[in-house]
Every structure is written in structure tokens, then in C-alpha cells.
Design a protein around this motif. Structure first.
Motif, PDB file in Angstrom:
ATOM      1  N   ALA A 148      76.639 -35.906 -79.515  1.00 56.65           N
ATOM      2  CA  ALA A 148      77.488 -36.462 -80.563  1.00 56.65           C
ATOM      3  C   ALA A 148      77.029 -36.055 -81.957  1.00 56.65           C
ATOM      4  CB  ALA A 148      77.508 -37.987 -80.451  1.00 56.65           C
ATOM      5  N   GLY A 149      75.776 -35.733 -82.113  1.00 53.17           N
ATOM      6  CA  GLY A 149      75.237 -35.404 -83.430  1.00 53.17           C
ATOM      7  C   GLY A 149      75.131 -33.929 -83.725  1.00 53.17           C
ATOM      8  N   LEU A 150      75.574 -33.063 -82.809  1.00 55.35           N
ATOM      9  CA  LEU A 150      75.377 -31.621 -82.966  1.00 55.35           C
ATOM     10  C   LEU A 150      76.692 -30.848 -83.015  1.00 55.35           C
ATOM     11  CD1 LEU A 150      72.408 -32.314 -82.275  1.00 55.35           C
ATOM     12  CD2 LEU A 150      72.360 -30.281 -80.826  1.00 55.35           C
ATOM     13  N   ARG A 151      76.709 -29.788 -83.793  1.00 56.74           N
ATOM     14  CA  ARG A 151      77.792 -28.808 -83.733  1.00 56.74           C
ATOM     15  C   ARG A 151      77.522 -27.780 -82.648  1.00 56.74           C
ATOM     16  NH1 ARG A 151      79.194 -26.269 -89.397  1.00 56.74           N
ATOM     17  NH2 ARG A 151      81.015 -25.612 -88.186  1.00 56.74           N
ATOM     18  N   GLY A 152      76.242 -27.556 -82.353  1.00 52.07           N
ATOM     19  CA  GLY A 152      75.875 -26.610 -81.309  1.00 52.07           C
ATOM     20  C   GLY A 152      76.031 -27.214 -79.921  1.00 52.07           C
ATOM     21  N   ARG A 153      75.640 -26.435 -78.927  1.00 53.66           N
ATOM     22  CA  ARG A 153      75.820 -26.806 -77.523  1.00 53.66           C
ATOM     23  C   ARG A 153      74.565 -27.467 -76.984  1.00 53.66           C
ATOM     24  NH1 ARG A 153      76.648 -22.363 -72.703  1.00 53.66           N
ATOM     25  NH2 ARG A 153      77.444 -23.752 -71.072  1.00 53.66           N
ATOM     26  N   VAL A 154      74.740 -28.484 -76.143  1.00 53.85           N
ATOM     27  CA  VAL A 154      73.636 -29.122 -75.443  1.00 53.85           C
ATOM     28  C   VAL A 154      73.813 -28.894 -73.947  1.00 53.85           C
ATOM     29  CG1 VAL A 154      72.434 -31.277 -74.930  1.00 53.85           C
ATOM     30  CG2 VAL A 154      73.355 -30.876 -77.231  1.00 53.85           C
ATOM     31  N   LEU A 155      72.801 -28.305 -73.318  1.00 54.72           N
ATOM     32  CA  LEU A 155      72.841 -28.017 -71.887  1.00 54.72           C
ATOM     33  C   LEU A 155      71.970 -29.005 -71.135  1.00 54.72           C
ATOM     34  CD1 LEU A 155      72.484 -24.118 -71.960  1.00 54.72           C
ATOM     35  CD2 LEU A 155      74.573 -25.428 -71.580  1.00 54.72           C
ATOM     36  N   PRO A 207      63.342 -28.213 -68.628  1.00 58.76           N
ATOM     37  CA  PRO A 207      63.566 -29.267 -69.622  1.00 58.76           C
ATOM     38  C   PRO A 207      64.681 -30.208 -69.202  1.00 58.76           C
ATOM     39  CG  PRO A 207      64.438 -27.166 -70.393  1.00 58.76           C
ATOM     40  CD  PRO A 207      63.676 -26.872 -69.136  1.00 58.76           C
ATOM     41  N   GLY A 208      64.632 -31.425 -69.739  1.00 57.07           N
ATOM     42  CA  GLY A 208      65.712 -32.359 -69.477  1.00 57.07           C
ATOM     43  C   GLY A 208      66.994 -31.951 -70.167  1.00 57.07           C
ATOM     44  N   ALA A 209      66.878 -31.305 -71.326  1.00 55.05           N
ATOM     45  CA  ALA A 209      68.046 -30.835 -72.072  1.00 55.05           C
ATOM     46  C   ALA A 209      67.623 -29.686 -72.981  1.00 55.05           C
ATOM     47  CB  ALA A 209      68.661 -31.963 -72.900  1.00 55.05           C
ATOM     48  N   ILE A 210      68.585 -28.830 -73.290  1.00 55.96           N
ATOM     49  CA  ILE A 210      68.373 -27.705 -74.197  1.00 55.96           C
ATOM     50  C   ILE A 210      69.428 -27.789 -75.287  1.00 55.96           C
ATOM     51  CG2 ILE A 210      68.276 -25.196 -74.451  1.00 55.96           C
ATOM     52  CD1 ILE A 210      67.691 -25.104 -71.386  1.00 55.96           C
ATOM     53  N   ALA A 211      69.011 -27.918 -76.526  1.00 52.40           N
ATOM     54  CA  ALA A 211      69.932 -27.975 -77.662  1.00 52.40           C
ATOM     55  C   ALA A 211      69.981 -26.599 -78.324  1.00 52.40           C
ATOM     56  CB  ALA A 211      69.482 -29.033 -78.663  1.00 52.40           C
ATOM     57  N   GLN A 212      71.116 -25.934 -78.201  1.00 49.42           N
ATOM     58  CA  GLN A 212      71.310 -24.623 -78.826  1.00 49.42           C
ATOM     59  C   GLN A 212      71.928 -24.867 -80.196  1.00 49.42           C
ATOM     60  OE1 GLN A 212      73.664 -22.852 -75.630  1.00 49.42           O
ATOM     61  NE2 GLN A 212      71.839 -21.808 -74.853  1.00 49.42           N
ATOM     62  N   VAL A 213      71.068 -25.036 -81.191  1.00 53.07           N
ATOM     63  CA  VAL A 213      71.503 -25.513 -82.499  1.00 53.07           C
ATOM     64  C   VAL A 213      72.334 -24.462 -83.230  1.00 53.07           C
ATOM     65  CG1 VAL A 213      69.572 -27.107 -82.697  1.00 53.07           C
ATOM     66  CG2 VAL A 213      69.337 -24.775 -83.592  1.00 53.07           C
ATOM     67  N   ALA A 214      73.254 -24.958 -84.067  1.00 51.60           N
ATOM     68  CA  ALA A 214      74.142 -24.079 -84.819  1.00 51.60           C
ATOM     69  C   ALA A 214      73.773 -23.984 -86.287  1.00 51.60           C
ATOM     70  CB  ALA A 214      75.588 -24.565 -84.693  1.00 51.60           C
ATOM     71  N   ASP A 215      73.003 -24.960 -86.795  1.00 44.05           N
ATOM     72  CA  ASP A 215      72.659 -24.961 -88.215  1.00 44.05           C
ATOM     73  C   ASP A 215      71.464 -25.886 -88.438  1.00 44.05           C
ATOM     74  OD1 ASP A 215      73.774 -27.539 -88.059  1.00 44.05           O
ATOM     75  OD2 ASP A 215      75.716 -26.842 -88.792  1.00 44.05           O
TER      76      ASP A 215
END
Length: 468
Positions: free
Chosen positions: A21-28, A50-58
Motif C-alpha cells: 500500500a505504501g509503494l509505487r514499485g512492486r512487492v514480490l 526472503p519473506g518479501a522483495i520490494a522492487q522500489v521505484a523511487d
């Protein structure tokens, strides 16, 4: 509920939903398509989930990841290029903040600077700077991430002529453990700027670097190879040459297996050899005058150093070392090698266990040595060599062989070392090894860690815990 979904239990309930909810990028998450590809790092010997991977956009995404993970008590690993020797860009069960989407670059040719986002690779940087006949000193493989290499120090082809990468860092934008974004430079947060230059990922997530560039376009580069029977004379001769050579002359000494690719002739393919990979930031004629005495004294099997664009040299060995190989690392800083150490180098260098395994000795004299030991967190300005020993192979079944050979070589040469190593070449070798590597700078690092990360939020690294 799948087995992968059950594994999400190591993240707090609802954590992934809040993160998304807090990201513009993708969370896997572990069930998502692309997860296995996203968790893979350069060293395939490292297999973590990992439990999750946040592919950040900015940058806002980075800040959101830090705040969400901190508030939920979730451990975090930060991934740039994924090349770290110990696989510190990935973690079991926690959150990976993947910066690879932050790869923007802006060159200012008038100021001779380049601004680089934290997820870029050195190949990205070379692509941007070369049209302006500029370069920033980095490593020797262009797929290496800018962030990890810089924060550990940054040595490579241009170290003698232009210094370490950190010696060319002007400022850095950093997301701290409390979520603040600050700029560190000689004038702002100068203590943090000191710590970033060699202190690794201990202090925050660097989202942008500003580097000084140098007028480097065409260099003289390429390999010279000798038979193992000549290796003692070649190493002794190269050490003498590089000790007195002008700083424009760089490169590294290696033990290697000749790969079956150009420019290596078929008759040498698969042969174990000693060699030098040169980088001279000048013209061919001047280079020849410098190296011809060594070439005449120790006639090589092959000598093909010639003028070529710097990015070509920087990516010379990329195809031989793609992501996904098995790697086992050991390293040390060393002074000038005595004859006994040279003999040990040759004895062990002759036993390379696989075609990809190699040993490199990087000279550190020259521009890098003119910086004071206390000027940056990286303190090894009086070392003559930075040595790395890597057992490498595509086959996971050879992991024990790679480990045994690497450790055996390291233990034989370690008595000739300073007791410290380049942090970017270190695996998980324990707290004492980290303390020995930072030496007299360790206590200052720990105090700065206490100031900027008192709870040791950023601890998936060559960790310096905050001072008590």
C-alpha cells in the motif's frame, strides 16, 4: 495454503499488504511469479528465501520500506547489483529492498561530475560517461553494482591513477534507519560521509552518489600471460615494475586458466598460467617503454595489450563470469611480497581447481596511497597489494572443492598479510575479522553507528554494531 505461503509466517501478519500500500514499485511474496529470479544473487552458492522483495521505484519507496520494516521489527537486506561476495543483498525470511530500479545517471561534463542512483551498475555509469571521454574509478566487472562497491572502498583498474572510488565521492543521499533522507558530504553530516567511505552498508541506504570523473577515454589494456614455470620471475618483475611505474600504469597480477575465447589462441586454451591484465591511461608508445623491460626479461606466452575504449576493458571478462556461478572467497591486504611469499603464491596458484577459479593481486600504491589512513573509514593506505582468492565453478557439486582450495591458499598466504582484508571481498568471517579490518578506525565507526543507527537496523552487512 502452499508450503511457500506457510513460510510467510516469519513476517508479521498483514506486513506485505501494508508494504504494498505504501509503494509505487512492486512487492514480490514467495508465491508470486518472478520471485525466484528476484531473490537470486550473483553468487549462486548463496541460496536464501526472503519473506518479501520490494522492487522500489523511487526514494519515497525506500523510505516507506525502511519505516514499515522498522515499525514491524522486520530484518532488512539492501540489494544493489547483487554482487556481494557473501550474498549480503539477500536474507532468509526478512525484507529485501531491491534498488535496481533506481538506475538514473546524469553527467555534468563541465563540472567533471556524475550523479548516479543507488541501483545502477558500473556498466551503466561507463555508458553515460564515456561519450564525454570521462570515467570514475571502479572495479573490473561492469555488471557490479555502484552502491556496494563504493561503500566498501572501490578498487580496480584506475586505482593507481585516480584513487579508490571513495576518493572520488563528493556526496551521497542517504535514507537513515529512522526514515530521514540526508545528504552526506564534507560540509554536511561529515561524520556520516567519513563512515560511508569504506564502512559498507552499516549506516543507511544510499539512493544517490555524486562522483568526480577523470579524463579517461582510450586506454592501453589487455593480458600478458606467462607459463607457470616463469611465474616467480613474472610476479617479482611485475612487483618491481609497478613499484616505480608512473601512476598511469595500472592493472593486476593473476593466476588463471586460459579461457577458450578470443584474444587467447587455441593452443593456450585450458592452460594454467600467470598473467597481468594491464590498464594504462596513456598512449601505446609510452606504455611499451614502461613494460618492455619486463617483457624482455621474462618472455611471455602472449602479450596483447593494445589501445581500446575504457568501457571495453571494464567489460572484458563479463561474459566469462555471468551471474549464477558458485563462488567461494578469501582475501587479504599485503605489503610488498618477499621471495618466500612469491614462492607460496606460485605453489598454490598452480593448483587452480576449475577453469573459472582465479587469484588477483591488485596494486594499491599511487593515488590511493596518498590519502591518510584516518581520512576515510577504509584505512589500508599503506598496503601494497589487495589479494583475492576465488574458487569459482558452474557446478554446485564442486562447492566443497572450491571452499577447500580457497581456504587452503588463504591460510598459506595469510601469515604474509596485514591481518585485514578488503570488505567487498569478505564472506561471513566473524566479528573479529571485521574489527581487524577496520583496525584503528573501528571505534569511530561504532560511535557513528550509534548516532545514525542506534538499534542496528542495518545489520545485514559486514556489521559494526553501535557503540555501547
Amino acid at each position: 495454503m502452499t508450503e511457500r505461503s506457510k513460510a510467510h509466517a516469519n513476517l508479521p501478519g498483514g506486513f506485505i499488504d501494508v508494504l504494498r500500500a505504501g509503494l509505487r514499485g512492486r512487492v514480490l511474496a514467495r508465491d508470486d511469479a518472478g520471485y525466484d529470479e528476484a531473490r537470486a544473487v550473483y553468487n549462486a552458492m548463496i541460496q536464501r528465501r526472503p519473506g518479501a522483495i520490494a522492487q522500489v521505484a523511487d526514494v519515497a519507496d525506500v523510505t516507506s520500506c525502511v519505516n514499515t520494516a522498522r515499525e514491524a521489527g522486520v530484518r532488512v537486506a539492501v540489494r544493489g547489483g547483487g554482487h556481494n561476495a557473501g550474498g549480503l543483498g539477500v536474507i532468509d525470511g526478512g525484507l529485501v529492498i531491491d534498488l535496481s530500479g533506481l538506475s538514473g545517471i546524469r553527467v555534468d561534463p563541465r563540472a567533471h561530475t556524475v550523479r548516479v542512483e543507488g541501483g545502477a551498475t558500473w556498466g551503466d555509469v561507463d555508458h553515460a560517461t564515456h561519450p564525454f571521454d570521462l570515467a570514475t574509478p571502479c572495479g573490473i566487472i561492469s555488471t557490479t553494482g555502484v552502491g556496494g562497491l563504493t561503500l566498501g572502498g572501490g578498487s580496480g583498474y584506475l586505482t593507481r591513477s585516480c584513487g579508490l572510488t571513495i576518493d572520488n565521492l563528493i556526496s551521497a543521499d542517504v535514507v537513515l534507519a529512522d526514515g530521514r533522507l540526508v545528504t552526506a558530504s564534507a560540509d554536511e553530516h561529515s561524520d556520516l560521509f567519513w563512515a560511508l567511505r569504506g564502512g559498507g552498508g552499516n549506516f543507511g541506504i544510499v539512493t544517490s552518489f555524486l562522483f568526480r570523473t577523470h579524463p579517461v577515454s582510450t586506454v592501453v589494456g589487455g593480458p600478458t600471460l606467462w607459463a607457470l614455470e616463469q611465474a616467480e620471475d613474472a610476479l617479482r618483475g611485475f612487483q618491481a615494475l609497478i613499484e616505480r611505474a608512473p601512476e598511469e600504469c595500472g592493472g593486476y597480477f593473476a593466476f588463471m586458466v586460459v579461457p577458450p575465447v578470443p584474444p587467447f589462441p587455441e593452443a593456450l586454451h585450458g592452460r594454467k598460467v600467470a598473467g597481468v591484465v594491464w590498464c594504462y591511461t596513456g598512449h601505446q608508445e609510452a606504455f611499451d617503454r614502461i613494460v618492455n623491460p619486463l617483457i624482455s626479461a621474462v618472455p611471455p606466452l602472449l602479450h596483447v595489450a593494445h589501445e581500446l575504449p575504457y568501457p571495453v576493458l571494464q567489460s572484458y571478462f563479463d561474459p566469462l563470469y555471468p551471474a549464477g556461478l558458485q563462488w567461494y572467497w578469501r582475501a587479504d591486504f599485503m605489503g610488498r611480497l618477499p621471495d618466500e611469499a612469491i614462492r607460496e603464491q606460485v605453489r598454490h596458484g598452480a593448483t587452480l581447481p576449475t577453469g573459472h577459479s582465479t587469484v588477483h593481486l591488485y596494486p594499491l600504491n599511487g593515488a590511493a596511497a596518498r590519502v591518510g589512513a584516518g581520512a576515510t573509514a577504509y584505512r589500508h593506505r599503506d598496503a601494497f597489494w589487495s589479494q583475492v582468492i576465488v574458487g569459482v565453478d558452474p557446478d554446485p557439486g564442486n562447492a566443497d572443492t572450491l571452499r577447500d582450495w580457497t581456504v587452503g591458499y588463504y591460510e598459506a598466504l595469510h601469515p604474509f598479510s596485514t591481518g585485514a582484508a578488503y570488505v567487498n571481498f569478505m564472506m561471513d568471517e566473524g566479528a573479529d575479522r571485521i574489527r581487524a579490518t577496520y583496525g584503528a578506525n573501528y571505534d569511530r565507526l561504532a560511535k557513528i553507528k550509534r548516532q545514525y543507527d542506534p538499534d542496528n537496523f542495518f545489520r545485514v552487512n559486514q556489521n559494526v554494531p553501535p557503540a555501547a
